[in-house]
Structure formats: structure tokens, C-alpha cells
Design a protein around this motif. Structure first.
Motif, short mmCIF file in Angstrom:
data_model
loop_
_atom_site.label_atom_id
_atom_site.label_comp_id
_atom_site.label_asym_id
_atom_site.label_seq_id
_atom_site.Cartn_x
_atom_site.Cartn_y
_atom_site.Cartn_z
N LEU A 4 51.00 19.16 -101.95
CA LEU A 4 52.25 19.89 -102.08
C LEU A 4 53.45 18.94 -102.02
O LEU A 4 54.41 19.09 -102.77
N ILE A 5 53.37 17.95 -101.16
CA ILE A 5 54.44 16.95 -101.06
C ILE A 5 54.56 16.20 -102.38
O ILE A 5 55.66 15.95 -102.87
N GLY A 6 53.43 15.83 -102.98
CA GLY A 6 53.44 15.14 -104.26
C GLY A 6 54.04 16.01 -105.36
O GLY A 6 54.82 15.54 -106.19
N LEU A 7 53.70 17.30 -105.37
CA LEU A 7 54.26 18.21 -106.37
C LEU A 7 55.77 18.34 -106.22
O LEU A 7 56.52 18.28 -107.21
N LEU A 8 56.22 18.53 -105.00
CA LEU A 8 57.66 18.70 -104.77
C LEU A 8 58.44 17.44 -105.09
O LEU A 8 59.52 17.51 -105.70
N SER A 9 57.93 16.29 -104.71
CA SER A 9 58.65 15.05 -105.03
C SER A 9 58.60 14.77 -106.53
O SER A 9 59.55 14.23 -107.09
N GLY A 10 57.53 15.16 -107.20
CA GLY A 10 57.46 15.01 -108.65
C GLY A 10 58.48 15.89 -109.35
O GLY A 10 59.17 15.45 -110.28
N ALA A 11 58.60 17.15 -108.92
CA ALA A 11 59.59 18.05 -109.51
C ALA A 11 61.00 17.53 -109.28
O ALA A 11 61.84 17.56 -110.19
N ALA A 12 61.26 17.03 -108.09
CA ALA A 12 62.59 16.50 -107.79
C ALA A 12 62.89 15.26 -108.63
O ALA A 12 63.98 15.12 -109.17
N SER A 13 61.91 14.37 -108.76
CA SER A 13 62.15 13.15 -109.54
C SER A 13 62.28 13.46 -111.03
O SER A 13 63.09 12.85 -111.72
N THR A 15 63.50 16.20 -112.35
CA THR A 15 64.84 16.77 -112.52
C THR A 15 65.91 15.70 -112.41
O THR A 15 66.84 15.66 -113.23
N LEU A 16 65.77 14.81 -111.44
CA LEU A 16 66.76 13.76 -111.23
C LEU A 16 66.81 12.78 -112.41
O LEU A 16 67.89 12.46 -112.91
N VAL A 17 65.64 12.34 -112.86
CA VAL A 17 65.60 11.40 -113.99
C VAL A 17 66.15 12.06 -115.25
O VAL A 17 66.88 11.43 -116.02
N GLY A 18 65.84 13.32 -115.45
CA GLY A 18 66.37 14.03 -116.61
C GLY A 18 67.88 14.09 -116.62
O GLY A 18 68.52 13.97 -117.66
N LYS A 19 68.47 14.28 -115.45
CA LYS A 19 69.93 14.35 -115.36
C LYS A 19 70.58 12.98 -115.44
O LYS A 19 71.69 12.84 -115.95
N LEU A 20 69.90 11.95 -114.95
CA LEU A 20 70.46 10.60 -114.98
C LEU A 20 70.36 9.94 -116.34
O LEU A 20 71.23 9.16 -116.72
N ALA A 32 61.68 19.79 -114.51
CA ALA A 32 60.96 20.10 -113.27
C ALA A 32 59.47 20.31 -113.54
O ALA A 32 58.62 19.87 -112.77
N ALA A 33 59.13 20.98 -114.65
CA ALA A 33 57.72 21.22 -114.98
C ALA A 33 56.99 19.90 -115.26
O ALA A 33 55.87 19.70 -114.80
N ALA A 34 57.63 19.03 -116.01
CA ALA A 34 57.02 17.72 -116.28
C ALA A 34 56.89 16.93 -114.98
O ALA A 34 55.87 16.26 -114.76
N GLY A 35 57.88 17.02 -114.13
CA GLY A 35 57.81 16.36 -112.84
C GLY A 35 56.70 16.91 -111.97
O GLY A 35 56.00 16.17 -111.29
N LEU A 36 56.50 18.23 -112.00
CA LEU A 36 55.40 18.85 -111.24
C LEU A 36 54.05 18.32 -111.70
O LEU A 36 53.19 17.98 -110.89
N MET A 37 53.87 18.27 -113.01
CA MET A 37 52.60 17.77 -113.54
C MET A 37 52.39 16.31 -113.15
O MET A 37 51.31 15.92 -112.72
N GLY A 38 53.43 15.52 -113.31
CA GLY A 38 53.32 14.11 -112.95
C GLY A 38 53.15 13.90 -111.46
O GLY A 38 52.39 13.02 -111.03
N GLY A 39 53.83 14.70 -110.66
CA GLY A 39 53.68 14.60 -109.22
C GLY A 39 52.29 14.96 -108.76
O GLY A 39 51.71 14.31 -107.90
N GLY A 40 51.73 16.00 -109.36
CA GLY A 40 50.35 16.37 -109.04
C GLY A 40 49.36 15.30 -109.45
O GLY A 40 48.44 14.96 -108.70
N LEU A 41 49.57 14.74 -110.63
CA LEU A 41 48.67 13.69 -111.12
C LEU A 41 48.80 12.43 -110.28
O LEU A 41 47.80 11.84 -109.86
#
Length: 91
Positions: A4-13, A15-20, A32-41
Motif C-alpha cells: 500500500l505504501i508503494g502504491l500511494l508513493s507511486g500515485a503521488a510521484s 502526479t508530481l512528475v506529470g505536473k512538473l 495517478a493511475a500510471a503512478g499506481l501501476m508503477g508504484g505497485g510494480l
């Protein structure tokens, strides 16, 4: 819990990278969806190789930090991949 920590940090990253990086921004939901997938992986790969944890799924500081880092990096990488693919297809 570490997953769950990996999923949440992936979603946050994601979103952050997309905005930056405006060229990679796909909108908040896709970022956020791409981040969730990447965070889980990323988190799953770290757990599979017992990187940063005690090997038993314990919630120690090293395990939490490795899940945050792995989820964040995984989320950012998947977002970069999705952004590049969508930009190439749009041309």
C-alpha cells in the motif's frame, strides 16, 4: 502494508512528475493511475528481491523507505513511458 505504501508513493510521484514535466502531463487521473501501476510494480520488485526489508514483510524503517523510493521511482518511470507513447501516437 508495504504494498500500500508503494502504491500511494507511486500515485503521488506520477502526479508530481506529470505536473512538473508538462510534456508528460496526461491529466491528474492518468498521471495517478500510471503512478499506481508503477508504484505497485516497483514495490513488488523490491519485495521479491527482499531489498530494504527484513524479508518477512516487516514494517521497519528500512522497509518503509525502500517502498516509498521504489514506488516513487516506479510510478515516475511508468508515467514517462505512458507520456512518451501517447505523444508518439498523437503525432
Amino acid at each position: 502494508m508495504e504494498f500500500l505504501i508503494g502504491l500511494l508513493s507511486g500515485a503521488a510521484s506520477g502526479t508530481l512528475v506529470g505536473k512538473l514535466v508538462s510534456k508528460l502531463d496526461q491529466g491528474t487521473l492518468i498521471n495517478a493511475a500510471a503512478g499506481l501501476m508503477g508504484g505497485g510494480l516497483g514495490g513488488s520488485l523490491l519485495a521479491a528481491y527482499n531489498v530494504g526489508s527484513g524479508g518477512t514483510g516487516s514494517l521497519d524503517l528500512a522497509g518503509i523507505i525502500s517502498q516509498i523510493a521504489g514506488g516513487g521511482v516506479g510510478g515516475a518511470l511508468i508515467l514517462v513511458f505512458v507520456g512518451i507513447i501517447r505523444n508518439v501516437v498523437a503525432k
